[in-house]
Structure formats: structure tokens, C-alpha cells
Design a protein around this motif. Structure first.
Motif, mmCIF file in Angstrom:
data_model
loop_
_atom_site.group_PDB
_atom_site.id
_atom_site.type_symbol
_atom_site.label_atom_id
_atom_site.label_comp_id
_atom_site.label_asym_id
_atom_site.label_seq_id
_atom_site.Cartn_x
_atom_site.Cartn_y
_atom_site.Cartn_z
ATOM 1 N N LEU A 14 46.687 35.173 42.600
ATOM 2 C CA LEU A 14 45.259 35.411 42.427
ATOM 3 C C LEU A 14 44.626 34.246 41.675
ATOM 4 O O LEU A 14 44.960 33.983 40.522
ATOM 5 N N ALA A 15 43.719 33.569 42.340
ATOM 6 C CA ALA A 15 43.070 32.410 41.719
ATOM 7 C C ALA A 15 41.760 32.845 41.083
ATOM 8 O O ALA A 15 41.406 34.019 41.054
ATOM 9 N N ARG A 16 41.045 31.883 40.573
ATOM 10 C CA ARG A 16 39.709 32.086 40.013
ATOM 11 C C ARG A 16 39.690 32.987 38.787
ATOM 12 O O ARG A 16 38.753 33.736 38.581
ATOM 13 N N VAL A 17 40.749 32.976 38.033
ATOM 14 C CA VAL A 17 40.714 33.479 36.662
ATOM 15 C C VAL A 17 41.307 32.381 35.792
ATOM 16 O O VAL A 17 42.134 31.592 36.250
ATOM 17 N N GLU A 18 40.850 32.338 34.548
ATOM 18 C CA GLU A 18 41.334 31.308 33.649
ATOM 19 C C GLU A 18 42.505 31.885 32.863
ATOM 20 O O GLU A 18 42.338 32.676 31.956
ATOM 21 N N GLY A 19 43.699 31.525 33.274
ATOM 22 C CA GLY A 19 44.880 32.033 32.607
ATOM 23 C C GLY A 19 45.829 32.682 33.591
ATOM 24 O O GLY A 19 45.647 32.635 34.803
ATOM 25 N N GLU A 20 46.847 33.288 33.038
ATOM 26 C CA GLU A 20 47.932 33.816 33.853
ATOM 27 C C GLU A 20 48.390 35.148 33.310
ATOM 28 O O GLU A 20 48.658 35.292 32.118
ATOM 29 N N GLY A 21 48.475 36.131 34.196
ATOM 30 C CA GLY A 21 48.962 37.448 33.816
ATOM 31 C C GLY A 21 49.319 38.215 35.072
ATOM 32 O O GLY A 21 49.552 37.625 36.126
ATOM 33 N N ALA A 22 49.380 39.516 34.977
ATOM 34 C CA ALA A 22 49.715 40.337 36.138
ATOM 35 C C ALA A 22 49.025 41.691 36.017
ATOM 36 O O ALA A 22 48.757 42.155 34.914
ATOM 37 N N MET A 23 48.747 42.283 37.152
ATOM 38 C CA MET A 23 48.161 43.617 37.169
ATOM 39 C C MET A 23 49.083 44.548 37.933
ATOM 40 O O MET A 23 49.548 44.216 39.028
ATOM 41 N N TYR A 24 49.385 45.689 37.348
ATOM 42 C CA TYR A 24 50.253 46.676 37.981
ATOM 43 C C TYR A 24 49.467 47.974 38.128
ATOM 44 O O TYR A 24 48.903 48.483 37.162
ATOM 45 N N VAL A 25 49.430 48.491 39.343
ATOM 46 C CA VAL A 25 48.746 49.762 39.626
ATOM 47 C C VAL A 25 49.697 50.653 40.396
ATOM 48 O O VAL A 25 50.265 50.224 41.414
ATOM 49 N N ARG A 26 49.917 51.886 39.916
ATOM 50 C CA ARG A 26 50.763 52.837 40.642
ATOM 51 C C ARG A 26 49.919 54.049 41.018
ATOM 52 O O ARG A 26 49.279 54.672 40.159
ATOM 53 N N VAL A 27 49.920 54.368 42.313
ATOM 54 C CA VAL A 27 49.141 55.488 42.836
ATOM 55 C C VAL A 27 50.098 56.488 43.460
ATOM 56 O O VAL A 27 50.983 56.118 44.239
ATOM 57 N N PHE A 390 38.002 52.430 39.316
ATOM 58 C CA PHE A 390 37.608 51.789 40.564
ATOM 59 C C PHE A 390 38.627 52.068 41.668
ATOM 60 O O PHE A 390 38.254 52.376 42.807
ATOM 61 N N VAL A 391 39.919 51.983 41.354
ATOM 62 C CA VAL A 391 40.950 52.271 42.355
ATOM 63 C C VAL A 391 40.858 53.731 42.794
ATOM 64 O O VAL A 391 40.950 54.043 43.980
ATOM 65 N N ALA A 392 40.658 54.638 41.833
ATOM 66 C CA ALA A 392 40.566 56.065 42.166
ATOM 67 C C ALA A 392 39.436 56.336 43.153
ATOM 68 O O ALA A 392 39.551 57.224 44.005
ATOM 69 N N GLY A 393 38.362 55.593 43.055
ATOM 70 C CA GLY A 393 37.243 55.801 43.963
ATOM 71 C C GLY A 393 37.291 54.944 45.216
ATOM 72 O O GLY A 393 36.363 54.984 46.031
ATOM 73 N N SER A 394 38.373 54.180 45.376
ATOM 74 C CA SER A 394 38.436 53.238 46.502
ATOM 75 C C SER A 394 39.728 53.390 47.298
ATOM 76 O O SER A 394 40.137 52.464 48.014
ATOM 77 N N LEU A 395 40.391 54.530 47.202
ATOM 78 C CA LEU A 395 41.671 54.710 47.877
ATOM 79 C C LEU A 395 41.529 54.761 49.393
ATOM 80 O O LEU A 395 42.529 54.674 50.115
ATOM 81 N N HIS A 396 40.311 54.905 49.888
ATOM 82 C CA HIS A 396 40.101 54.886 51.329
ATOM 83 C C HIS A 396 40.245 53.481 51.904
ATOM 84 O O HIS A 396 40.373 53.318 53.113
ATOM 85 N N LEU A 397 40.215 52.462 51.041
ATOM 86 C CA LEU A 397 40.341 51.088 51.511
ATOM 87 C C LEU A 397 41.786 50.777 51.866
ATOM 88 O O LEU A 397 42.719 51.309 51.245
ATOM 89 N N ASP A 398 41.987 49.907 52.844
ATOM 90 C CA ASP A 398 43.359 49.482 53.122
ATOM 91 C C ASP A 398 43.814 48.531 52.018
ATOM 92 O O ASP A 398 43.035 48.118 51.146
ATOM 93 N N ASP A 399 45.088 48.199 52.049
ATOM 94 C CA ASP A 399 45.661 47.420 50.947
ATOM 95 C C ASP A 399 44.954 46.094 50.726
ATOM 96 O O ASP A 399 44.684 45.688 49.598
ATOM 97 N N GLU A 400 44.671 45.413 51.827
ATOM 98 C CA GLU A 400 44.086 44.080 51.686
ATOM 99 C C GLU A 400 42.699 44.150 51.049
ATOM 100 O O GLU A 400 42.391 43.390 50.129
ATOM 101 N N ARG A 401 41.879 45.072 51.521
ATOM 102 C CA ARG A 401 40.526 45.190 50.969
ATOM 103 C C ARG A 401 40.570 45.701 49.532
ATOM 104 O O ARG A 401 39.807 45.265 48.665
ATOM 105 N N LEU A 402 41.482 46.646 49.262
ATOM 106 C CA LEU A 402 41.587 47.155 47.896
ATOM 107 C C LEU A 402 42.018 46.057 46.934
ATOM 108 O O LEU A 402 41.503 45.945 45.817
ATOM 109 N N ALA A 403 42.964 45.234 47.393
ATOM 110 C CA ALA A 403 43.425 44.134 46.535
ATOM 111 C C ALA A 403 42.287 43.179 46.217
ATOM 112 O O ALA A 403 42.104 42.755 45.071
#
Length: 431
Positions: A14-27, A390-403
Motif C-alpha cells: 500500500l503506497a501513499r502513506v508516510e511510513g510503514e505498518g500493517a493492517m489486519y482485519v478479521r471478519v 467502515f468495514v462493517a458497513g461495506s461487507l457487500h463490496l468484493d475484496d478488491e473494492r473493499l481493500a
């Protein structure tokens, strides 16, 4: 990539953020079970290696924490050291600090608006791809950033990690004649800033609002180089009471500390908080820009933070022109700050939010303790909660769009993770 009900989604670059980290989401099913903003870079120990240094050194040392907002670190450091030594820097020297800080706001906000955030709204993977179809737009953003850089070069000696700032003021101050060309550059930039507001106002924004309390500085002017911390829920406290009201705590998945307000919990600092608590301190032109953007008394949609940043660029340029017009060179470039034993606290509004410094000095002026609380670490809990909702309200999106939407939601906050880490991966697990 997988699909709903049992899938794992990874965005490893994921570009366009200043820095480095990770995001983990479990549904699991329709329930978002876990959201984590992982920051995994080892600590940088700035607070530790400031100990034993002379009281004159923090402005130069802490500026190296961030290449995007070094003036914020220099300003909060200077104010804390001067407070410890019983010195107040005001008048023309403080106005020069504010002018230098305006340059940082202009270049930092322009960078985020055009090169980091706008591609999300226009459907491009980055500014380079966006420039192929919108060359004039990207050139406008680059002109704005250059205008901010020019302010920093004129007053700070260079655009990145300025070298002209010292405890008590500056090593050298400009003459009125030297500032005149700067005024010409800023007058041209003001047209670009107003065009930016009109352009961003046309973006399509998701219907989403955040529930967090706000924390920002307040005062007689729209807060930049100083002020009094205040929350949206009505609490106000002096900078030396910051640590009694804001407590940091460790979470197991991040090397950066999280922060909470006493009696409250997570909160938000940055442009949305500043605007909500200080809208009436904007200049008339900036208020017109806010109205042009469709902003009301406050904005709680983090996706519209790009509008607030655009309005703040208008304000920073307008304010810089006002400061240049009223400038009278001070009698000396700095005031003496003789060391004494004591503790000082300094706050200022970095482009991303409130930045707090505390230093304890011994009688010789050597630093015995240091504490730095950057804005992005304060916002981490709010970012995670926004992702969860935001994820809870967007679960209808496919993986690519949700990401893509999750990445955009993170970029709403312009996280400067580089204060403690670099880069961001996103992982969503569904079962």
C-alpha cells in the motif's frame, strides 16, 4: 484473493502513506471481529538519546524525526525548552515562527491532497498515473508544494530539516526586502489554493461520520505554533497538564503507543479537530473557501478531511501574506535562553495534529528526561475504530473494492507512520 465467507485479502504494498505498518482485519460472517493497525518498526529511541544533551540541541535533533513536518518538532521543542527556562518568545520572533510553520502546512497539505489522497477519489493507483490524464492538476499541486518549500527555505535555511531555528528564535532573520519576493510567490499560490478547494469539492465522498471526541489547540488565532489544548467535549487544560489528561498505553501489536483522554477514551487530533474547534478563527477568505467546499460548523466525515486540508492551505497562505505585510524585523534574531533547572512543556499543531514535547533540565541545562507524543500515535485508536465501522458497513463490496476503500480510509488521516515505522500492509480475513 478469496471471496466472501472464507477469504483472506492482502495488500502487500500500500503506497501513499508516510511510513510503514500493517493492517489486519478479521471478519466472521457479518461481524468484524478484529481490526489492528500494526506498527512493527523498532523504536527509534529519540526520547532516550536526548537525555544528556544540551538544552540548545532538541530543535536540531527532533527535526530529524520527520522530513515532512520538521518545523512542528522544532517548534514544540523550542517552546518546551523556553518554558523550562522561564523564557517567552513573542512579538516578531513568534510571528516568524508562525510564518515558517505556514510554509510547512502548505507543503505538507499539498503533498497529501495531490500526491497521496486525490488519486483515491479519481480512481488512480497513484499521482503518476493521475498526471497522465490530469497533468495541469498535478502541476498545480506541485506549484503549491513548491511555494510552501520556498517559505521554509527562506526562513529555515532549507525545505527539509531546517537549520535556522534555535531555542529563543532564529540564527538569522530576513529583511523586509528579502520577504517581498516570497509575497509574490504566495499571491500566485493563493489562486492555486482556491482552485484546489473548488476541485476537491467535486469529489464523491462516502456517507460516513466518525464518533470520536476532538482534541486541538485553541487561542486568539487559528492554532499553528501554539495555543491551549481543548477537547470537543469542553475540557481545556494548560500544556503542562497534557499528561494528566492524555495517557499513553502499549498494545501488543504495535511499537507505537496508543493514547486516550482521561474519562473519555479514543479521540481525534488533526485538521477535522482543528476546524471543529477553531472555525471562527479562520480568515474571511478561508471561511469563504470553507463555504465553497460545502463545509458547515464542523466536519465529521473523515473522507472529507481533504476539503478541510484544502481550506487550511488557503488559510496558511492568507496568513503568511498577512504576516509578511506586517513584518518588522526584530532587533535581534533570538532572545537569550539561559539554562536553569526545571521542566517545560511545549505544544503546537503539526499538519497532522497536536504535537506535545516535555523536557526536564538540570541546573547546567542538560536534559534529564524527554517525552514526545506525535499526532499519528494519538489517532491510531480512532483509525482502527473507523476501519471497524467502515468495514462493517461495506461487507457487500468484493475484496478488491473493499481493500481500496480501507486504504483510502487510512489515508484520510494522512498518517505519518514514519515517526516510528515505514509502509503499510493490509490483511483482511473473512470466515
Amino acid at each position: 484473493m478469496t471471496h466472501r465467507h472464507d477469504r483472506t485479502l492482502n495488500v502487500g504494498a500500500l503506497a501513499r502513506v508516510e511510513g510503514e505498518g500493517a493492517m489486519y482485519v478479521r471478519v466472521r460472517g457479518t461481524r468484524v471481529e478484529e481490526v489492528r493497525l500494526d506498527i512493527y518498526e523498532p523504536p527509534r529511541f529519540f526520547e532516550a538519546f536526548l537525555r544528556g544533551r544540551a538544552h540548545t540541541e532538541p530543535p536540531d535533533i527532533t527535526a530529524r524525526i520527520c522530513g515532512i513536518c520538521p518545523v512542528a518538532y522544532q517548534t514544540s521543542a523550542c517552546r518546551a525548552i523556553e518554558a523550562a527556562c522561564g523564557v517567552t518568545v513573542d512579538g516578531p520572533l513568534n510571528d516568524l515562527r508562525r510564518l515558517l510553520y505556514c510554509g510547512e502546512w502548505i507543503e505538507s497539505h499539498a503533498l497529501h491532497i495531490y500526491l497521496l489522497h486525490a488519486p483515491d477519489f479519481l480512481g488512480y493507483p497513484g499521482a503518476v498515473e493521475m498526471a497522465r490524464d490530469h497533468r495541469d492538476v498535478v502541476q498545480r499541486g506541485l506549484r503549491l508544494k513548491k511555494a510552501g518549500n520556498t517559505v521554509m527555505e527562506m526562513l529555515g535555511g532549507r525545505a527539509i530539516h531546517p537549520v535556522n531555528v534555535r531555542v529563543g528564535g532564529f540564527y538569522r532573520v530576513p529583511s523586509r526586502a528579502e520577504l517581498e519576493p516570497l509575497a509574490g510567490i504566495l499571491r500566485a499560490a493563493l489562486d492555486d489554493a482556491l482552485a484546489t478547494v473548488r476541485w476537491a469539492a467535486g469529489f464523491d465522498f462516502p456517507d460516513f461520520t466518525h464518533p470520536h471526541d476532538h482534541l486541538a489547540l485553541t487561542g486568539d488565532r487559528y492554532p499553528i505554533e501554539g495555543g491551549t489544548p481543548r477537547t470537543g467535549s469542553g475540557r481545556s487544560f494548560a500544556p503542562d497538564a497534557f499528561e494528566r489528561h492524555v495517557t499513553e498505553h502499549q498494545v501488543p501489536y504495535s511499537t507505537a503507543l496508543h493514547a486516550r483522554l482521561d474519562g473519555g477514551g479514543r479521540y481525534l487530533t488533526g485538521p477535522l479537530a482543528r476546524y471543529a474547534l477553531n472555525r471562527d478563527r479562520l480568515s474571511p477568505l478561508a471561511l469563504e473557501a470553507a463555504a465553497l467546499a460545502g463545509l458547515g460548523a464542523e466536519c465529521r466525515n473523515p473522507f472529507q478531511s481533504i476539503l478541510v486540508r484544502a481550506v487550511e492551505v488557503v488559510y496558511a497562505i492568507d496568513e503568511a501574506l498577512r504576516l509578511i505585510g506586517a513584518y518588522e524585523p526584530p532587533d535581534r534574531p533570538s532572545v537569550p535562553v539561559p539554562p536553569r533547572e526545571g521542566t517545560g512543556h511545549g505544544v503546537s499543531e503539526a499538519p497532522r495534529g497536536l504535537l506535545y514535547h516535555r523536557y526536564a533540565l538540570d541546573a547546567a541545562g542538560l536534559i534529564t528526561a524527554a517525552r514526545i507524543v506525535p499526532p499519528t500515535s494519538q489517532n491510531q485508536a480512532a483509525i482502527e475504530e473507523d476501519l471497524r465501522r467502515f468495514v462493517a458497513g461495506s461487507l457487500h463490496l468484493d475484496d478488491e473494492r473493499l481493500a481500496r476503500r480501507c486504504e483510502q480510509a487510512i489515508r484520510n488521516y494522512d498518517p505519518c507512520i514514519s515517526c516510528s515505522t515505514h509502509f503499510l500492509d493490509l490483511t483482511v480475513e473473512r470466515s
